[in-house]
Design a protein around this motif. Structure first.
Motif, PDB file in Angstrom:
ATOM      1  N   ASN A 177       1.372   4.330  -3.076  1.00 20.07           N
ATOM      2  CA  ASN A 177       1.233   5.647  -2.384  1.00 20.07           C
ATOM      3  C   ASN A 177       2.380   6.481  -2.992  1.00 20.07           C
ATOM      4  O   ASN A 177       2.164   7.684  -3.553  1.00 20.07           O
ATOM      5  N   ARG A 200      -8.582  -5.936  -4.491  1.00 23.29           N
ATOM      6  CA  ARG A 200      -7.671  -6.492  -3.371  1.00 23.29           C
ATOM      7  C   ARG A 200      -6.827  -7.309  -4.092  1.00 23.29           C
ATOM      8  O   ARG A 200      -6.744  -8.096  -4.881  1.00 23.29           O
ATOM      9  N   GLN A 203     -12.817   5.996  -3.781  1.00 25.34           N
ATOM     10  CA  GLN A 203     -12.869   4.635  -2.870  1.00 25.34           C
ATOM     11  C   GLN A 203     -12.837   3.357  -3.597  1.00 25.34           C
ATOM     12  O   GLN A 203     -12.210   2.292  -3.246  1.00 25.34           O
ATOM     13  N   THR A 253       2.396   6.768  -6.529  1.00 26.31           N
ATOM     14  CA  THR A 253       1.310   7.714  -7.039  1.00 26.31           C
ATOM     15  C   THR A 253       1.816   9.083  -7.072  1.00 26.31           C
ATOM     16  O   THR A 253       1.663  10.073  -7.632  1.00 26.31           O
ATOM     17  N   SER A 279     -11.705   0.170  -5.426  1.00 28.37           N
ATOM     18  CA  SER A 279     -10.535  -0.434  -5.186  1.00 28.37           C
ATOM     19  C   SER A 279     -10.713  -2.089  -5.555  1.00 28.37           C
ATOM     20  O   SER A 279     -11.798  -2.585  -5.674  1.00 28.37           O
ATOM     21  N   PRO A 282      -6.497  -3.495   0.014  1.00 26.26           N
ATOM     22  CA  PRO A 282      -7.115  -2.826  -0.958  1.00 26.26           C
ATOM     23  C   PRO A 282      -6.068  -1.802  -1.929  1.00 26.26           C
ATOM     24  O   PRO A 282      -5.308  -1.074  -1.302  1.00 26.26           O
ATOM     25  N   ILE A 283      -6.155  -1.622  -3.155  1.00 25.18           N
ATOM     26  CA  ILE A 283      -5.565  -1.029  -3.847  1.00 25.18           C
ATOM     27  C   ILE A 283      -6.426  -0.108  -4.961  1.00 25.18           C
ATOM     28  O   ILE A 283      -7.294  -0.503  -5.507  1.00 25.18           O
ATOM     29  N   ARG A 284      -6.325   1.159  -4.794  1.00 21.36           N
ATOM     30  CA  ARG A 284      -7.245   1.855  -5.444  1.00 21.36           C
ATOM     31  C   ARG A 284      -7.135   2.269  -6.958  1.00 21.36           C
ATOM     32  O   ARG A 284      -5.839   2.321  -7.452  1.00 21.36           O
ATOM     33  N   PHE A 285      -8.173   2.076  -7.594  1.00 25.75           N
ATOM     34  CA  PHE A 285      -8.104   2.135  -8.990  1.00 25.75           C
ATOM     35  C   PHE A 285      -7.307   3.678  -9.361  1.00 25.75           C
ATOM     36  O   PHE A 285      -6.727   3.435 -10.397  1.00 25.75           O
ATOM     37  N   SER A 326      -5.133   5.256  -8.003  1.00 23.34           N
ATOM     38  CA  SER A 326      -3.625   5.336  -8.115  1.00 23.34           C
ATOM     39  C   SER A 326      -3.024   4.489  -9.196  1.00 23.34           C
ATOM     40  O   SER A 326      -2.064   4.877  -9.846  1.00 23.34           O
ATOM     41  N   GLN A 366       0.853  -1.228  -0.157  1.00 23.95           N
ATOM     42  CA  GLN A 366       0.024  -0.213  -0.187  1.00 23.95           C
ATOM     43  C   GLN A 366       0.655   1.359   0.029  1.00 23.95           C
ATOM     44  O   GLN A 366       0.720   2.070  -0.895  1.00 23.95           O
TER      45      GLN A 366
END
Lengths: 264, 307
Positions: free
Chosen positions: B12, B146, B142, B15, B144, B151-154, B156, B8
């Protein structure tokens, strides 16, 4: 262009029989004409009324001491430094104020002093830069062949970075790159500078070959002996003025020229 | 640190790093070609985020767009408009602020760049005011998927992929095309480039266009990611992107991209370790250390020219 392949490899020494040009072309329209050209760097009056002519097919050399204005003259012709006064004509057309990049299309190729190759680009990319303004693919390809025939070393090192070449190879690249612009008039600024004697002879042989293939050349040189050997006519520059103009053979015999530029 | 957390934090960092990298490219390209630190570049990025905000609100969007086709269309439009407008702004800045000073002492264009920075800030401030304004987050923040429970955000993934795609496109353009060669040759030796028939004014303008367009793209990304922007946003992001460019080796596009991601990791790393307030101090300490001990940056110039 294809005749390049048929040319003999550059000989180690200059063949004296080849260096005697045909009779001077005094008649006909000159390819290049400078009339009373004055160039300033700030307050320095670098060229003080230069007039000279280069006729189609000639090699003309411009000799003189350091700071006499040889390089400045070439820069004025290729549009890098415009004259404040006087006119420059190419093929009868006024080009005095035309910017340098536009003159490339008009047929002026300039291999500048110090080679100025693009060190962080490959040999091939340098040559591609020479062909920057051209879209005639077939003719460009033929010119790559021509350059590689004149300078086989460049072909061997085509994907090497130009900055990694030896001094002589860099000079070959500088000349080859200028040839890729398909010049009617080729300006060469001190092509022998910093080269070993054997390389100097090779470079001069190539200058001769290029000329014989139909390119008119204006040659600036420190090496007056070699330059007068290859050129048909010469001009002597002194502090921004032309003090002497004659056939090469006559200049080579001239006492003052001998004393000043030929070491006696 | 467990794998999920590491993943995660890495996402970040990538991004944030992508945004810095996109901005850093403009600094490094402009420096490469005219040896100017374009201090207005961060504000070009900031203006880009306002252009995005203006476009999306004018089109009537307030939040997430659910329909994927509409979303793709609006995103394409946002990038197209922001990149074109900022590219044009960059060209105008070069034409009127920097070109007249091209042969002036180097301090003159540098101070002018700071002036242009203030001009852009003041223009934006006078139109949209001094307070932060919200940018419609048309991609669901929100949403995302997994990876092993993390959870990985779309959003990002979208930002990282887009930034890398733009960087690859830039590398291919500069490395493989005729205009790219013109840019590189102008950067190496302006006079020699002219002797090859390169119009250096056009080439320098093109460089500003591309660099500013990338900053415009970063502006869109910033809006989508943070959901707001403010007229001072360009200052800090600009300084960090500049640090990224110096860290990678100013003038080197690969280095700038690398530097951007490194800064992203430093920032996220110091936040994770609980030194959020120190993250900027860390970044600028690195700038100083690089300038002192390795001024050519991580990658530096590829090859020194032989005399």
């Amino acid at each position: 262009m294809s005749e390049a392949a048929a040319l003999p490899a550059p000989e180690p020494a200059l063949d004296p029989a080849l260096t005697v040009g045909p009779a001077p072309a005094t008649a006909g329209r000159p390819l290049l004409r400078l009339s009373d050209v004055h160039v300033y760097y700030g307050h320095i009056h670098a060229l003080q009324g230069i007039s000279l002519e280069v006729h189609p097919g000639e090699i003309v050399t411009l000799l003189g001491a350091n700071g006499a204005g040889k390089t400045t003259t070439l820069k004025a012709i290729s549009g890098l430094h415009h004259p404040r006064q006087g006119s420059i004509e190419l093929d009868g057309q006024e080009i005095t104020r035309v910017p340098a990049h536009a003159l490339v299309r008009r047929g002026i190729g300039h291999a500048p002093e110090g080679r100025r190759i693009f060190g962080r680009m490959t040999v091939l990319e340098n040559l591609q830069m020479g062909a920057y303004t051209r879209s005639d693919r077939a003719a460009v390809d033929a010119d790559y062949e021509r350059v590689f025939t004149l300078f086989p070393r460049l072909q061997e090192r085509r994907s090497q970075l130009a900055g990694s070449l030896s001094g002589g190879e860099q000079q070959m690249l500088a000349i080859g790159r200028a040839l890729m612009t398909q010049p009617k008039l080729l300006l060469l600024d001190e092509p022998s500078m910093g080269l070993a004697p054997i390389l100097v002879e090779q470079i001069f042989q190539i200058i001769h070959d290029i000329n014989r293939q139909g390119t008119t050349i204006l040659l600036v040189e420190q090496n007056a002996l070699m330059a007068l050997g290859v050129a048909r006519r010469g001009y002597i520059l002194q502090t921004g003025q032309i003090v002497l103009a004659d056939e090469s053979a006559a200049l080579a015999q001239n006492d003052e020229v001998r004393k000043a530029y030929l070491g006696g | 640190m467990d794998f999920g957390l590491l993943l995660q934090q890495t996402i970040n960092a990538l991004t944030i790093g992508a945004i810095y990298a996109l901005i850093a490219l403009g600094y490094t390209m402009v420096y490469g070609i005219i040896e100017l630190i374009n201090f207005a570049h961060g504000d070009v990025f900031m203006t880009g985020s306002f252009v995005t905000m203006w476009l999306l609100t004018t089109l009537g969007f307030q939040g997430t767009i659910k329909d994927p086709l509409t979303l793709a269309g609006v995103l394409a439009l946002a990038f197209l408009v922001a990149m074109t407008v900022m590219g044009a702004v960059g060209v105008i800045i070069e034409r009127f602020a920097y070109r007249p000073l091209r042969n002036a002492p180097r301090l003159a264009p540098l101070i002018t760049a700071i002036g242009v920075s203030f001009i852009l800030q003041n223009i934006v401030q006078s139109i949209w005011g001094p307070s932060p304004v919200s940018v419609p987050q048309i991609i669901d923040v929100q949403a995302s998927f997994r990876v092993g429970g993390t959870p990985i955000r779309f959003l990002s993934i979208f930002i990282i992929v887009l930034a890398i795609a733009l960087m690859v496109a830039l590398q291919l353009f500069v490395g493989r095309t005729r205009l790219g060669r013109a840019m590189r040759s102008t950067a190496i030796d302006r006079e020699a480039a002219q002797l090859m028939g390169v119009d250096i004014n056009t080439t320098i303008a093109l460089t500003f266009f591309i660099g500013s367009a990338l900053a415009g793209a970063a502006g869109v990304v910033q809006g989508l990611y943070l959901g707001n922007t403010v007229f001072t946003a360009g200052f800090q992001a600009g300084l960090k992107a500049f640090t990224a460019a110096v860290l990678g080796g100013i003038g080197n596009t690969t280095g700038a991209a690398l530097g951007g991601f490194v800064i992203g990791f430093i920032e996220v790393g110091s936040t994770y370790l609980g030194y959020t307030r120190w993250s900027e101090a860390v970044v600028f300490t690195i700038l100083i250390l690089v300038l002192v001990f390795r001024p050519t940056g991580l990658l530096g110039q590829q090859l020194a020219e032989r005399a």
